[in-house]
Design a protein around this motif. Structure first.
Motif, PDB file in Angstrom:
ATOM      1  N   LEU A  76      -4.403  -0.419   1.290  1.00  0.00           N
ATOM      2  CA  LEU A  76      -5.077  -1.811   0.735  1.00  0.00           C
ATOM      3  C   LEU A  76      -4.262  -2.658   0.964  1.00  0.00           C
ATOM      4  CD1 LEU A  76      -6.410   0.636  -1.381  1.00  0.00           C
ATOM      5  CD2 LEU A  76      -6.166  -0.981  -2.908  1.00  0.00           C
ATOM      6  N   LEU A  77      -4.498  -3.850   1.462  1.00  0.00           N
ATOM      7  CA  LEU A  77      -3.919  -4.946   1.751  1.00  0.00           C
ATOM      8  C   LEU A  77      -3.236  -5.704   0.638  1.00  0.00           C
ATOM      9  CD1 LEU A  77      -6.807  -7.163   3.873  1.00  0.00           C
ATOM     10  CD2 LEU A  77      -4.633  -5.753   4.763  1.00  0.00           C
ATOM     11  N   PRO A  78      -2.103  -6.437   0.799  1.00  0.00           N
ATOM     12  CA  PRO A  78      -1.314  -6.802  -0.619  1.00  0.00           C
ATOM     13  C   PRO A  78      -2.180  -7.782  -1.462  1.00  0.00           C
ATOM     14  CG  PRO A  78      -0.113  -6.903   1.523  1.00  0.00           C
ATOM     15  CD  PRO A  78      -1.464  -6.529   2.076  1.00  0.00           C
ATOM     16  N   ALA A  79      -2.971  -8.249  -0.617  1.00  0.00           N
ATOM     17  CA  ALA A  79      -4.016  -9.352  -1.687  1.00  0.00           C
ATOM     18  C   ALA A  79      -4.931  -8.309  -2.587  1.00  0.00           C
ATOM     19  CB  ALA A  79      -4.550 -10.319  -0.897  1.00  0.00           C
ATOM     20  N   GLU A  80      -5.329  -7.448  -2.049  1.00  0.00           N
ATOM     21  CA  GLU A  80      -6.079  -6.584  -2.547  1.00  0.00           C
ATOM     22  C   GLU A  80      -5.561  -5.764  -3.939  1.00  0.00           C
ATOM     23  OE1 GLU A  80      -9.274  -4.870   0.760  1.00  0.00           O
ATOM     24  OE2 GLU A  80      -7.410  -4.360   0.972  1.00  0.00           O
ATOM     25  N   VAL A  81      -4.392  -5.360  -3.553  1.00  0.00           N
ATOM     26  CA  VAL A  81      -3.335  -4.823  -4.635  1.00  0.00           C
ATOM     27  C   VAL A  81      -3.273  -5.731  -5.614  1.00  0.00           C
ATOM     28  CG1 VAL A  81      -1.123  -3.643  -4.974  1.00  0.00           C
ATOM     29  CG2 VAL A  81      -2.388  -2.983  -3.034  1.00  0.00           C
TER      30      VAL A  81
END
Lengths: 233, 452
Positions: free
Chosen positions: B202-207
């Motif tokens: 998952l992208l950091p923004a999604e996390v």
């Protein structure tokens, strides 16, 4: 009441002194055992199926136990003696009922080994076993009353047995017929059949409507019996 | 004539007594845990049904389960004539079973005002919970994360999640995709979010978006998979659960010869997520462990499912499947549920929220995603476990908790030895004893006659 107890004691003793009486008790116990084996093949410590079959077998047993109660007395000529004695018809009927009920209790007691065996092997729910036996007593007494009434109306034991079975089958049949109906006829036939009233006993519940049904059947059988004897007197 | 009159009176009394008993029936239930007496909660619920409600129990018509279901369901119809039920044998009526998408026995379908909710079993708590959901009327959204190689909700292939989508729809949930690559926040109407086996990270923004959602009263289900480059720990570690990776191997409880296809039989928690769950099949799952930070008094983690004592986590499944010093010994935790309750300060200027309030986060984690795919969802109690998890996350398990009852299952393996024992006692010993006892007086009489 003393006269009734005297008649009951005489019938009870007579039953267990004959091969027929012993055979019917032993046969009922053995039939209960065979049914238990079939039921347990479902690999569940549930006795609903066993009790359900026992109720049907009780119909046959009641017909066999009552067929000679009056019919045999008439064939031997002792019924006339009994009816002309200072004993009232209701006392005779009560005595006969208590006599057969005693035999029935012994027969039912002979089946106690079945739930005890199941309890030794598994963990059955004790509730349905308790209500199942309450049902056995109620169903048995009601069927016996019907059998006695039929027996009082004939002098032939075989006719009495077949007649009792026919009445009980007609009652069970009402439940089957009701399946194809709707509305109040369906409800009336469902309530008339014993099959709908034993389901609660099998599940561990006691409801007033089921108890009242079997007590009604017992009362109606006894009243019919008394009326038949009064007419014959 | 007198006799006829007596008979008529007797019949009249008997009919009147039966009609009265029918109208004022009272019942005593002596079965274990009163299985056939509807609880006060159910009785109140049933009275609130104001339109036709149809219950179809798909059960084998022979055997005790169908009879029990008929008896129990008739208790509902006695209380409210708008409720009707039928017990349908899927083998005898395959068309009807297909029409309702029934693939297994013991499914109960309830329909009310055009809505449908399924109950997993014909027991009171399940049926009453389903009625409660029907009466509530609203459908809650369950958002399923997409975009990282997760199995898809509309994929009907064995590895897809179309069966999960059907299961959710049949239980008053609306499953929908959640794409966080286009939106940086989880929509507020997501009653729960499922992260089902992403294979790509998952992208950091999604996390960050998921973490923010979970911390703000969020409800998250993470189904991890060891065959993935995505690390689920950033999503779950704050809630006292960590994914070990590796592959759970259980030589004692596995399907056929595949020791990674684990059958789970230990459910040590009293969590509603485990209610009615007897066995799970988790193929190719990873392990979990619980690590609750000491400074989080409001956080509790329930160990939902454990593999057997002989299980272990194989940390290098690509090279070998043998327990060695590098592996994690069992019993391996394969599913856990975290509940974090905390007191949050009130919000100034927001009517009704100015006082302190309780915030609650719930997280369910399983070390496997394959168990909910179309291939495995119907196996053992997999579907029940998933649905229990969603119900617990969305706090739809309330009724279930108040009327929870013990199982009606009473196994008795009837071996040939036991059959012989039963026959010997009931057909041999008891009738023999009756005949024996009956013959004693006859023998005594005969002996007396001979002596004379």
């Amino acid at each position: 009441m003393r006269q009734a107890l005297t008649i009951a004691a005489r019938d009870l003793r007579a039953n267990f002194l004959t091969a027929f009486g012993l055979g019917s008790t032993a046969g009922f116990a053995a039939a209960a055992g065979v049914v238990l084996v079939v039921v347990l093949r479902g690999n569940q410590a549930r006795l609903a199926g066993w009790f359900g079959t026992l109720y049907v077998l009780l119909g046959v047993l009641a017909a066999l136990l009552t067929m000679r109660s009056f019919a045999e007395e008439e064939r031997l000529g002792t019924l006339e003696l009994l009816l002309t004695s200072p004993v009232r018809p209701w006392q005779v009927v009560t005595g006969k009922l208590l006599g057969v009920a005693g035999v029935l209790l012994v027969d039912v007691a002979a089946t106690l080994a079945c739930p005890l065996l199941v309890a030794s092997m598994g963990h059955p729910d004790a509730g349905p076993i308790l209500t199942g036996y309450v049902g056995v007593i109620l169903v048995g007494l009601a069927f016996v009353a019907v059998g006695l009434a039929v027996s009082a109306a004939t002098s032939n034991p075989l006719v009495a047995a077949v007649g009792s079975l026919a009445v009980l089958l007609a009652l069970w049949g009402a439940g089957i017929v009701s399946g194809g109906l709707t509305g109040w006829p369906r409800l009336a036939l469902e309530e008339l059949a014993p099959s709908g009233h034993v389901v609660g006993f099998l599940r561990g519940t006691l409801s007033t409507k089921d108890v009242v049904y079997f007590v009604s059947l017992l009362a109606l059988g006894l009243v019919t019996n008394v009326v038949v004897l009064e007419e014959r007197r | 004539m007198r006799g006829l009159a007596a008979m008529m009176v007797a019949i009249g009394v008997v009919v009147a007594a039966n009609v009265a008993a029918y109208g004022h029936d009272t019942q005593v239930d002596v079965s274990v845990a009163h299985r056939f007496t509807l609880s006060p909660e159910t009785r109140a619920l049933v009275r609130a049904v104001h339109a036709p409600l149809r219950i179809r129990a798909f059960l084998a018509s022979h055997g005790g389960a169908a009879d029990d279901a008929r008896f129990l369901l008739s208790r509902y119809t006695e209380l409210n004539s708008r409720i009707r039920f039928s017990v349908v044998d899927p083998d005898a009526h395959p068309g009807e079973a297909r029409r309702f998408g029934i693939t297994r026995y013991a499914s109960v379908v309830l329909t009310y005002r055009g809505r449908r909710v399924d109950a997993p079993d014909a027991e009171e708590l399940e049926i009453s919970t389903a009625i409660l959901r029907l009466l509530r009327g609203h459908v809650r959204s369950v958002c399923v994360l997409t975009g990282h190689g997760e199995p898809a909700l509309d994929d009907t292939a064995p590895d897809g999640l179309s069966a999960v989508a059907d299961l959710l729809r049949h239980n008053a949930y609306e499953p929908r995709d959640l794409d966080l690559s286009t939106s940086s926040i989880v929509p507020k109407d997501c009653a729960a979010v499922i992260v089902a086996g992403p294979t790509d990270p998952l992208l950091p923004a999604e996390v960050q978006a998921l973490d923010a959602y979970t911390k703000a009263d969020g409800r998250l289900m993470v189904l991890a998979t060891p065959t993935s480059r995505a690390d689920p720990n950033p999503l779950i570690a704050s809630w006292g659960v960590r994914f070990t990776g590796g592959l759970v191997i259980d030589p004692a409880r596995s399907e056929n010869l595949d020791t990674a296809n684990v059958i789970v039989e230990r459910f040590p928690s009293a969590s509603p997520v485990d209610a009615g769950v007897s066995r799970l099949q988790l193929p190719a799952g990873g392990g979990l462990f619980v690590a609750v930070p000491p400074d989080r008094p409001g956080l509790s983690v329930a160990r939902l499912a454990l593999a057997s004592g002989r299980s272990f986590v194989e940390t290098r499944p690509d090279t070998e499947i043998d327990f060695d010093g590098l592996d994690i010994p069992g019993p391996v935790l394969v599913a856990a549920a975290a509940d974090d309750s905390r007191v949050a300060a009130g919000e100034t200027g927001v009517p009704g929220r100015s006082g302190a309030r309780i915030e609650r986060t719930r997280v369910v984690v399983a070390g496997d995603v394959a168990f909910v795919t179309n291939r495995f969802l119907d196996h053992l109690s997999n579907a029940r476990f998933l649905l229990n998890g969603i119900n617990w996350l969305t706090e739809e398990e309330q009724l279930l908790a108040t009327t929870s009852r013990p199982s009606a299952d009473r196994p008795l393996p009837f071996t040939p030895e036991r059959q012989t024992r039963v026959l010997a006692v009931t057909v041999g010993a008891v009738p023999g004893a009756i005949v024996g006892i009956g013959l004693v007086p006859a023998l005594v009489r005969r002996l007396r006659r001979r002596r004379r």
